[in-house]
Write a protein that holds these residues in place. Structure first.
Motif, PDB file in Angstrom:
ATOM      1  N   ILE A   1       0.837  -1.206   0.000  1.00 50.85           N
ATOM      2  CA  ILE A   1       0.000   0.000   0.000  1.00 50.85           C
ATOM      3  C   ILE A   1       0.868   1.251   0.000  1.00 50.85           C
ATOM      4  N   LEU A   2       1.930   1.256   0.798  1.00 50.05           N
ATOM      5  CA  LEU A   2       2.846   2.395   0.845  1.00 50.05           C
ATOM      6  C   LEU A   2       3.550   2.590  -0.493  1.00 50.05           C
ATOM      7  N   LEU A   3       3.842   1.491  -1.190  1.00 53.63           N
ATOM      8  CA  LEU A   3       4.458   1.595  -2.513  1.00 53.63           C
ATOM      9  C   LEU A   3       3.513   2.285  -3.493  1.00 53.63           C
ATOM     10  N   LEU A   4       2.238   1.881  -3.476  1.00 53.52           N
ATOM     11  CA  LEU A   4       1.258   2.518  -4.355  1.00 53.52           C
ATOM     12  C   LEU A   4       1.102   4.002  -4.034  1.00 53.52           C
ATOM     13  N   LEU A   5       1.079   4.332  -2.747  1.00 55.23           N
ATOM     14  CA  LEU A   5       0.988   5.741  -2.349  1.00 55.23           C
ATOM     15  C   LEU A   5       2.218   6.514  -2.809  1.00 55.23           C
ATOM     16  N   GLY A   6       3.392   5.848  -2.776  1.00 51.67           N
ATOM     17  CA  GLY A   6       4.606   6.492  -3.254  1.00 51.67           C
ATOM     18  C   GLY A   6       4.519   6.865  -4.724  1.00 51.67           C
ATOM     19  N   TYR A   7       3.922   5.978  -5.527  1.00 49.93           N
ATOM     20  CA  TYR A   7       3.704   6.306  -6.942  1.00 49.93           C
ATOM     21  C   TYR A   7       2.710   7.461  -7.089  1.00 49.93           C
ATOM     22  N   MET A   8       1.677   7.457  -6.267  1.00 45.89           N
ATOM     23  CA  MET A   8       0.623   8.454  -6.399  1.00 45.89           C
ATOM     24  C   MET A   8       1.096   9.866  -6.076  1.00 45.89           C
ATOM     25  N   VAL A   9       1.999  10.012  -5.111  1.00 41.07           N
ATOM     26  CA  VAL A   9       2.419  11.350  -4.693  1.00 41.07           C
ATOM     27  C   VAL A   9       3.602  11.872  -5.499  1.00 41.07           C
ATOM     28  N   ASN A  10       4.103  11.090  -6.447  1.00 48.37           N
ATOM     29  CA  ASN A  10       5.231  11.532  -7.258  1.00 48.37           C
ATOM     30  C   ASN A  10       4.722  12.252  -8.506  1.00 48.37           C
ATOM     31  N   ALA A  11       5.172  13.492  -8.700  1.00 46.86           N
ATOM     32  CA  ALA A  11       4.681  14.302  -9.816  1.00 46.86           C
ATOM     33  C   ALA A  11       5.035  13.694 -11.171  1.00 46.86           C
ATOM     34  N   ARG A  12       6.193  13.013 -11.273  1.00 46.39           N
ATOM     35  CA  ARG A  12       6.622  12.476 -12.564  1.00 46.39           C
ATOM     36  C   ARG A  12       5.700  11.360 -13.041  1.00 46.39           C
ATOM     37  N   THR A  13       5.074  10.637 -12.110  1.00 46.26           N
ATOM     38  CA  THR A  13       4.128   9.587 -12.496  1.00 46.26           C
ATOM     39  C   THR A  13       2.994  10.170 -13.315  1.00 46.26           C
ATOM     40  N   TRP A  14       2.445  11.270 -12.830  1.00 45.76           N
ATOM     41  CA  TRP A  14       1.281  11.865 -13.507  1.00 45.76           C
ATOM     42  C   TRP A  14       1.679  12.633 -14.753  1.00 45.76           C
ATOM     43  N   ARG A  15       2.870  13.215 -14.770  1.00 42.35           N
ATOM     44  CA  ARG A  15       3.326  13.887 -15.980  1.00 42.35           C
ATOM     45  C   ARG A  15       3.567  12.865 -17.092  1.00 42.35           C
ATOM     46  N   LEU A  16       3.979  11.672 -16.705  1.00 44.35           N
ATOM     47  CA  LEU A  16       4.221  10.604 -17.688  1.00 44.35           C
ATOM     48  C   LEU A  16       2.916  10.032 -18.222  1.00 44.35           C
ATOM     49  N   LEU A  17       1.920   9.864 -17.344  1.00 46.90           N
ATOM     50  CA  LEU A  17       0.698   9.177 -17.727  1.00 46.90           C
ATOM     51  C   LEU A  17      -0.355  10.084 -18.354  1.00 46.90           C
ATOM     52  N   THR A  18      -0.412  11.342 -17.949  1.00 42.96           N
ATOM     53  CA  THR A  18      -1.477  12.233 -18.397  1.00 42.96           C
ATOM     54  C   THR A  18      -1.483  12.376 -19.916  1.00 42.96           C
TER      55      THR A  18
END
Length: 316
Positions: A61-78
């Protein structure tokens, strides 16, 4: 006042390290609460499942939250799933690009889950419960001792004295857990140090330029936020006034979808045409018309802060 200013300057200079330290401390504190208050090993044949869930599930769960709070994840996926973007991309290049971004993102996201696992192993409660129900441990500890040994092994988490009587020449389950915990911590620190050294060794710019770059990124983001709020407020006022006054709006310049898309690409470095951000690149290439955004150049891990400068402000 000078001392307070010195403390603030120190926090700003070392905000990344302090941030990870706070996350680690909070994770360790949460693990302590869970193991002391919530966790109760059943001391029966379900030990393996129960202990493993408490050891692994919170870490996942903490790993998933780590992905969620990282700005680069959303810049990559959006916007990456749009048909026009998929048709113009090279699958191999896109996969490599995703990997270059996701590897450092994953490394950052692993801080909290690894802290959870390391703290849990040092306290030994979860491991002791899970290992007492593990078939491999049972075969090693209870070899030639009959079924009664298996039943008593289940009870070790509930009775510490049983561990001394059963394990014999083997390390106790608690000692095994703590040993694995220290090995894990040592491995994490070693890998983190080596990866950081490699990242900085492969830096395309010098140390002082990198320092300047970080200052620029922070200031650009601060000014962007101020200007964006002013622009959005003005546009909202115009539209609201026109609605209530039944008038036509005056011309108001705002960036197009294409303009927003160009400055939202992940940053890539080109030593021949050096830009400090995607906005910098956009402005100095005739509003992005002289270059192909999102293609070519290299993704330098040490420059990941360029994309993450807006993390605190954006909420991701």
């Amino acid at each position: 006042m000078d001392k307070l200013r010195g403390v603030l300057d120190f926090c700003i200079r070392h905000q990344t390290v302090l941030g990870y330290s706070i996350v680690s401390l909070l994770t360790a504190a949460t693990e302590h609460i869970f193991s002391s208050v919530v966790f109760q090993c059943p001391c029966n044949s379900r030990n393996m499942l129960y202990g493993s869930v408490f050891l692994i599930a919170p870490a996942f769960i903490l790993l998933l939250l780590g992905y969620m709070v990282n700005a680069r994840t959303w810049r990559l996926l959006t916007g990456s799933c749009l048909a026009e973007n998929r048709g113009s991309c090279n699958p191999c290049g896109t996969c490599a690009r995703y990997c270059c971004v996701l590897v450092p993102v994953t490394a950052r996201a692993l801080v909290a889950p690894l802290t959870w696992i390391a703290a849990a192993l040092l306290r030994a409660s979860f491991y002791e419960c899970a290992a007492s129900g593990n078939s491999l441990i049972k075969n090693l500890v209870c070899k030639g001792k009959g079924q009664e040994c298996h039943e008593r092994l289940f009870k070790i988490p509930c009775d510490a004295k049983l561990s001394q009587n059963i394990t014999g020449e083997f390390l106790s389950l608690q000692a095994q857990s703590q040993l694995i915990g220290w090995v894990l911590i040592t491995s994490i620190v070693t890998v983190a140090l080596i990866s950081t050294c490699v990242s900085y060794c492969c830096s395309p710019v010098s140390y002082l330029q990198l320092k300047f770059w970080k200052i620029y990124s922070k200031k650009e983001q601060e000014l962007f936020e101020i200007k964006a709020k002013e622009h959005a407020t003005r546009l909202a006022e115009i539209n609201t006034n026109c609605f209530f006054e039944a008038t036509d709006p005056a011309p108001f310049q705002t960036p197009s979808n294409e303009d927003w898309r160009k400055i939202s690409f992940l940053y890539t470095f080109n030593p021949q045409e050096q830009y400090y951000s995607m906005i910098h690149k956009y402005i100095n290439t005739n509003r992005g018309n002289n270059v192909k955004f999102g293609e070519g150049d290299q993704i330098a891990p040490v420059l990941g802060f360029v994309d993450e400068a807006s993390a605190n402000e954006s909420g991701f």
